[in-house]
Write a protein that holds these residues in place. Structure first.
Motif, short mmCIF file in Angstrom:
data_model
loop_
_atom_site.label_atom_id
_atom_site.label_comp_id
_atom_site.label_asym_id
_atom_site.label_seq_id
_atom_site.Cartn_x
_atom_site.Cartn_y
_atom_site.Cartn_z
N UNK A 110 52.70 -23.75 -26.28
CA UNK A 110 51.59 -23.76 -25.14
C UNK A 110 50.36 -23.64 -25.61
N UNK A 111 49.97 -22.91 -26.83
CA UNK A 111 48.87 -22.59 -27.44
C UNK A 111 48.31 -24.16 -28.03
N UNK A 112 49.26 -25.02 -28.80
CA UNK A 112 49.04 -26.23 -29.08
C UNK A 112 48.81 -27.28 -28.18
N UNK A 113 49.60 -27.29 -27.25
CA UNK A 113 49.34 -28.18 -26.15
C UNK A 113 47.94 -27.95 -25.48
N UNK A 114 47.63 -26.75 -25.34
CA UNK A 114 46.20 -26.64 -24.59
C UNK A 114 45.11 -26.92 -25.60
N UNK A 115 45.26 -26.66 -26.73
CA UNK A 115 44.30 -27.07 -27.70
C UNK A 115 44.22 -28.59 -28.06
N UNK A 116 45.15 -29.14 -28.28
CA UNK A 116 45.25 -30.52 -28.68
C UNK A 116 45.16 -31.57 -27.40
N UNK A 117 45.32 -30.96 -26.16
CA UNK A 117 45.01 -31.98 -24.97
C UNK A 117 43.55 -31.66 -24.67
N UNK A 118 42.92 -30.91 -25.02
CA UNK A 118 41.48 -30.47 -24.70
C UNK A 118 41.53 -29.73 -23.40
N UNK A 119 42.60 -29.14 -22.95
CA UNK A 119 42.70 -28.27 -21.82
C UNK A 119 41.73 -26.89 -22.29
N UNK A 120 41.94 -26.51 -23.37
CA UNK A 120 41.09 -25.19 -24.08
C UNK A 120 40.23 -25.86 -25.15
N UNK A 121 39.01 -25.98 -24.84
CA UNK A 121 38.23 -26.50 -25.89
C UNK A 121 37.57 -25.59 -26.88
N UNK A 122 38.03 -25.80 -28.13
CA UNK A 122 37.70 -24.85 -29.20
C UNK A 122 36.98 -25.72 -30.26
N UNK A 123 35.77 -25.31 -30.59
CA UNK A 123 34.87 -26.07 -31.67
C UNK A 123 35.62 -26.01 -32.93
N UNK A 124 36.28 -24.90 -33.38
CA UNK A 124 37.00 -25.03 -34.48
C UNK A 124 37.97 -26.04 -34.70
N UNK A 125 38.50 -26.61 -33.83
CA UNK A 125 39.41 -27.69 -33.90
C UNK A 125 38.67 -28.91 -33.83
N UNK A 126 37.39 -29.34 -33.60
CA UNK A 126 36.48 -30.21 -33.81
C UNK A 126 35.89 -30.27 -35.14
N UNK A 127 35.48 -28.80 -35.51
CA UNK A 127 34.70 -28.75 -36.72
C UNK A 127 35.66 -27.88 -37.78
N UNK A 128 36.81 -27.79 -37.51
CA UNK A 128 37.53 -27.03 -38.45
C UNK A 128 37.50 -26.85 -40.03
N UNK A 129 37.57 -28.25 -40.44
CA UNK A 129 37.45 -28.49 -41.95
C UNK A 129 36.15 -28.03 -42.38
#
Length: 230
Positions: A110-129
């Protein structure tokens, strides 16, 4: 009614230094200035990377003078610290998904689906590296980054141990070693998302979580052969 009383006149519209009325300014320029800087920095870091972005570029993106920007953030490092700090609350809201899911692995899915669908926006996903790399070599960033990581890891580890107690996860597994593996999988998916942004990772979560479930599942009980008498 006294027709001789002076008429009330509307107060003149507030003007900004460039002569425009505040109401005429775009929404981007009227919202919280600190938020504007963070959003501008996120956009610039995403395009050019941390080291490829200058404070002048962030000013231009935010539509703000250098003097105004430096009032809120004295450096690019301070902007990254603010981004990581802001996401701590959002990270813990993801842990709520883990704690309320019917199983530990389902919670991860559920965490992964929320993050990768954009439902939960996390900058660390966009700028993680970018954030990871900079935190690893920048002493000004590392304490904040480590504190956020430690908080998240402690919460996930507690859920992992609780799942072991419920019999969902092999009790022989070392929780600390398992956390290394879980984090490695998560970090790898973030990198893969950056390389292939069109890859539907949110739709792939059931299959991926199935693989994780196999790795964590309790070992099957040995089959005992019946005693034989001669």
């Amino acid at each position: 009614m006294n027709t001789l009383a002076p008429r009330a006149t509307a107060a003149p519209a507030a003007r900004t230094p460039d002569g425009k009325s505040a109401a005429a300014r775009p929404e981007k320029e009227r919202r919280d200035p600190r938020r504007r800087v963070l959003e501008a920095a996120i956009a610039c870091f995403g395009r050019s990377g941390f080291h490829g972005t200058s404070m002048q570029q962030i000013c231009a993106e935010a539509g703000m003078s250098p003097g105004a920007l430096y009032r809120y953030f004295p450096s690019k490092e301070s902007i990254i610290v603010a981004i990581v700090d802001e996401e701590r609350a959002l990270r813990m809201s993801c842990v709520d998904m883990l704690e309320t899911a019917p199983s530990f692995v389902e919670g991860l899915a559920r965490m992964g689906a929320a993050l990768f669908s954009g439902e939960t926006r996390m900058v660390s996903l966009e700028l993680g590296p970018e954030i990871y790399a900079e935190a690893a070599r920048n002493a000004a960033l590392k304490p904040t980054f480590d504190a956020a990581e430690d908080e998240m890891n402690a919460a996930i580890r507690a859920c992992f141990v609780a799942a072991q107690a419920r019999g969902e996860i092999d009790p022989a597994l070392d929780p600390d070693l398992a956390m290394v593996m879980i984090n490695a999988i998560g970090d790898g998916l973030v990198l893969r998302h950056g390389f292939e942004p069109t890859l539907p990772l949110d739709k792939m979560m059931p299959a991926l979580s199935g693989l994780v479930a196999r790795m964590l599942a309790p070992a099957p009980a040995p089959i005992l052969s019946p005693d034989r008498t001669s």
